[in-house]
Design a protein around this motif. Structure first.
Motif, short mmCIF file in Angstrom:
data_model
loop_
_atom_site.label_atom_id
_atom_site.label_comp_id
_atom_site.label_asym_id
_atom_site.label_seq_id
_atom_site.Cartn_x
_atom_site.Cartn_y
_atom_site.Cartn_z
N PHE A 72 0.86 -1.18 0.00
CA PHE A 72 0.00 0.00 0.00
C PHE A 72 0.90 1.23 0.00
O PHE A 72 1.56 1.53 0.99
CB PHE A 72 -0.90 -0.03 1.24
N VAL A 73 0.94 1.94 -1.11
CA VAL A 73 1.81 3.11 -1.25
C VAL A 73 1.10 4.34 -0.72
O VAL A 73 0.01 4.68 -1.17
CB VAL A 73 2.23 3.32 -2.71
N GLY A 99 -2.03 1.13 13.29
CA GLY A 99 -1.63 0.66 14.61
C GLY A 99 -0.12 0.57 14.73
O GLY A 99 0.60 1.52 14.43
N VAL A 100 0.37 -0.60 15.15
CA VAL A 100 1.80 -0.80 15.33
C VAL A 100 2.39 -1.46 14.09
O VAL A 100 1.82 -2.40 13.53
CB VAL A 100 2.08 -1.69 16.56
N ALA A 101 3.52 -0.96 13.65
CA ALA A 101 4.21 -1.51 12.48
C ALA A 101 5.69 -1.64 12.79
O ALA A 101 6.18 -1.12 13.80
CB ALA A 101 4.00 -0.61 11.26
N MET A 102 6.40 -2.33 11.91
CA MET A 102 7.86 -2.40 11.98
C MET A 102 8.43 -1.46 10.94
O MET A 102 8.13 -1.61 9.75
CB MET A 102 8.35 -3.83 11.71
N LYS A 103 9.23 -0.50 11.37
CA LYS A 103 9.91 0.37 10.42
C LYS A 103 11.22 -0.30 10.02
O LYS A 103 12.08 -0.58 10.84
CB LYS A 103 10.19 1.73 11.04
N GLY A 120 5.86 9.31 1.57
CA GLY A 120 7.19 8.82 1.24
C GLY A 120 7.45 7.41 1.70
O GLY A 120 8.53 6.87 1.46
N PHE A 121 6.47 6.81 2.37
CA PHE A 121 6.63 5.45 2.86
C PHE A 121 5.67 4.49 2.16
O PHE A 121 4.62 4.90 1.66
CB PHE A 121 6.38 5.38 4.37
N THR A 122 6.07 3.24 2.14
CA THR A 122 5.22 2.18 1.64
C THR A 122 4.87 1.26 2.80
O THR A 122 5.74 0.86 3.57
CB THR A 122 5.94 1.36 0.55
N THR A 123 3.60 0.97 2.94
CA THR A 123 3.15 0.02 3.95
C THR A 123 2.94 -1.33 3.28
O THR A 123 2.31 -1.41 2.22
CB THR A 123 1.82 0.46 4.59
N ALA A 124 3.49 -2.37 3.86
CA ALA A 124 3.31 -3.71 3.32
C ALA A 124 2.92 -4.65 4.45
O ALA A 124 3.20 -4.38 5.63
CB ALA A 124 4.59 -4.20 2.63
N LEU A 177 6.87 -0.80 7.44
CA LEU A 177 7.00 0.47 6.73
C LEU A 177 8.40 0.57 6.16
O LEU A 177 9.38 0.23 6.82
CB LEU A 177 6.78 1.65 7.68
N ALA A 178 8.51 1.06 4.93
CA ALA A 178 9.83 1.21 4.32
C ALA A 178 9.79 2.33 3.30
O ALA A 178 8.72 2.75 2.84
CB ALA A 178 10.26 -0.09 3.66
N SER A 179 10.98 2.79 2.93
CA SER A 179 11.10 3.81 1.89
C SER A 179 12.28 3.45 1.00
O SER A 179 13.07 2.55 1.31
CB SER A 179 11.30 5.20 2.51
#
Length: 292
Positions: free
Chosen positions: A34-35, A84-88, A39-43, A57-59
């Protein structure tokens, strides 16, 4: 002064130790991408099929590697995000193993989205729905309606804006999340509900001897031709794609996807069936569009 510096140093060291302690490494298959506009992409990464996916989350280059069906290994630290909570993802820690990996979905009903807490984070299949609007707008959302009148909101990449929505009964796949106080589905793919009949038609036309809808490898054996989702992804922005696929079916060809020629099918497959097959194959283009 020395004591103050010593205390500050201890605090800084403690923060580093805590941050390092929070780091976690995972390995799994990317189910949905999910873009966002920040500037981040959620996967959503499926680490264990029996448990909810892990939100990451990543960029930059790390985000580009978070392509659905990629087997990934990454290191990240906990952070908050819209769901909610994610891993960057720690920059440069993400590695891709195998690509185009299969995974399964769990069934869910539209009615269940009134309180989908039991399905939060799971990759699901919402079957037999129709799109409310004729076109996607730029809001990054859409709605689908089930036969009982229940409506489910979808979250999608804004790359769908301006495209016509799929027509007829569809199955929608994706990850269940709570956003804005409402249970929604982050969409990963749209497929026609009649695809079982299409697979039977493709099998009768001998297409399935060389192709598979999702992967190039079936039961450990590589197929001759590309997966239909690869073909559809290649043609995702081509308005004349259906005609090109039908022409390929009629006349055969060689060189587009490999050295082994595709035999002509004009003598064995009716024109109307070729049209059905072309429309079905191109339905897999949504995998690529929704991941943009």
């Amino acid at each position: 002064m020395k004591n103050i510096l010593f205390i500050v140093s201890l605090i800084s060291l403690s923060l580093v130790v805590v941050a390092q302690a929070q780091e976690k490494s995972i390995s799994g298959i990317v189910t949905t991408r999910f873009v966002t506009t920040d500037g981040f992409t959620t996967a959503f990464v499926m680490v264990d099929p029996t448990k909810p996916t892990v939100t990451v989350l990543a960029s930059g280059a790390d985000a580009m590697a978070l392509t659905p069906r990629n087997q990934v290994t990454l290191t990240g630290v906990p952070t908050g995000d819209a769901f909610g909570v994610a891993m960057k993802v720690k920059a440069g820690s993400l590695a891709v193993g195998e690509t185009n990996q299969p995974f399964k979905s769990q069934p869910i009903t539209a009615e269940a989205f009134k309180d989908a807490s039991a399905s939060a984070g799971y990759y699901v299949q919402l079957a037999g729905v129709t799109f409310v609007a004729d076109k996607f707008d730029s809001s990054g959302t859409a709605q689908v309606k089930a036969g009982d009148g229940s409506v489910v909101s979808l979250l999608l990449s804004k790359s769908v804006a301006g495209r016509e929505t799929p027509k007829g009964l569809m199955d929608v796949f994706g990850v269940v999340v709570k956003s804005g106080g409402e249970w929604k589905l982050v969409a990963a793919r749209f497929l026609p509900a009649n695809r079982k009949a299409m697979i039977e038609l493709a099998t009768k036309a001998t297409c399935m001897g060389c192709h598979n809808p999702d992967t190039r490898v079936v039961n450990g054996t590589p197929l001759i031709g590309p997966a239909y989702r690869e073909v559809a992804g290649h043609y995702r922005n081509d308005a004349g794609a259906a005609s090109k696929l039908i022409d390929q079916m009629k006349n055969g060809g060689q060189g587009k996807w490999g050295a082994i020629p595709m035999p002509p099918m004009a003598a064995t497959v009716q024109p109307e069936d070729m049209q059905k097959l072309a429309d079905w194959i191109l339905s897999y283009r949504w995998d690529a569009v929704l991941a943009e």
